[in-house]
Design an enzyme around this catalytic site. Sequence first.
Site, PDB file in Angstrom:
ATOM      1  N   THR A 245       0.842  -1.197   0.000  1.00 61.43           N
ATOM      2  CA  THR A 245       0.000   0.000   0.000  1.00 61.43           C
ATOM      3  C   THR A 245       0.875   1.244   0.000  1.00 61.43           C
ATOM      4  OG1 THR A 245      -1.725  -1.173   1.179  1.00 61.43           O
ATOM      5  CG2 THR A 245      -1.786   1.229   1.295  1.00 61.43           C
ATOM      6  N   CYS A 337      24.132   6.004   9.844  1.00 63.23           N
ATOM      7  CA  CYS A 337      23.921   4.591  10.167  1.00 63.23           C
ATOM      8  C   CYS A 337      25.105   4.034  10.927  1.00 63.23           C
ATOM      9  CB  CYS A 337      23.734   3.777   8.900  1.00 63.23           C
ATOM     10  SG  CYS A 337      23.065   4.728   7.575  1.00 63.23           S
TER      11      CYS A 337
END
Length: 391
Positions: A245, A337
Amino acid sequence: MLIYLDNHATTRLDPRVFEAMLPWLKDQYGNAGSLTHAFGRAAREAVEQAREQVAQAIGATAREVIFTSGATESANLAILGAAARPGREIGKLISWQTEHHAVLDPLEHLASRGSHVEILGVAGQKSAVPGLVCVDTLQQACSEETFLVSLLLANNEIGTIQPAAEVAAVAHAVGAVLHLDAAQAVGKVPIDVDQLGADLLSLSAHKFHGPQGVGALFVRRRERVTRLSPRVFGGGQERGLRSGTLNVPGIVGLGAAAELASSQLEQEATEIRHLRDRLWRQIAERIPEARLNGPACDSPGTRLPGNLNVCIAGVEGQTLLATLGEGELAVSSGSACSSATPRPSHVLQAIGLSDDEARASLRFGISRFTTADEVDRAVVLLADAVARLRP
Ligand SMILES: Cc1ncc(COP(=O)(O)O)c(C=O)c1O
């Protein structure tokens, strides 16, 4: 006053982007795949408008834009999706040491499964343009079996901007496609996928004042049509390339942020470059033995306007960061990160810095919201911290 100079990690959501997203977080909650009713059709319309906005910002057509969760997913889809095409088992992929882990790690994964992956070096800190790729070396590495070349268009640590069109010419000559990781470049430097010779291009909204967790992959569908195999299977959204979606508020935000950034790109880049130069000038004046990492600041074509990376010899970077972070100044030592781990930056190592020099380096990122006062205050805070920490 809290000063945010970590704009390579992420950027502040522009209030105008937030306003554009708001209805899609409140009353307009249709699923863009539910075309049997007005809620769904409105969501679909908003998604298609955003697709057009993103396409315009990078010189693509709307049908070449695939929405994803960000540049990590886009790069993974580009690399793993290209490698999964039939007949690619014996092919070769080429990239460079200074890439983001969103590119290096899928390549490493493919190598561990038997793919032929070659990672090339870049120009060292003492060369004319530190971090630059060498097109001749690429030419030597390329062969008929090469099917993908992946290049970081603008480096997220040292800001080096690469000659993408030259790299594309070499890749295309052997029939390979070029993936550009443009996460740090979109919204900062002009992007035209045709001029750059890109077949695949990854981008991420939160790097140019859009929301986190949404991005896009450009997949060329004109001239050299580029084919990928999906990595995520399900409802068949996004031309079957990325099921799931759609994140309508995020996608609307991405479109608004892309339009905003391209409408004021040149003027904004000039202002940001002046602030970056002001920051470097003052650091160089006030902090003895501060050295620039990456390309010279006075060559706009080879360094991102808002990027500064400085080695401050004699100071342990993590200690300096902790000292600054406890106070008013948010900066980082490198990629978001990896900044939780004390490992030295692989980018700084690749341009020839020692582990100690890499650990003593700080990355600054200027954005459209940074002010001259903040820059001046940041230098005072930094100089004080360094004076305290240096033996
Ligand atoms: C050059 C580069 N590529 C890829 C990424 C990953 O982007 P995202 O956070 O959207 O997954 C980043 C973000 O740190 C980046 O700087």
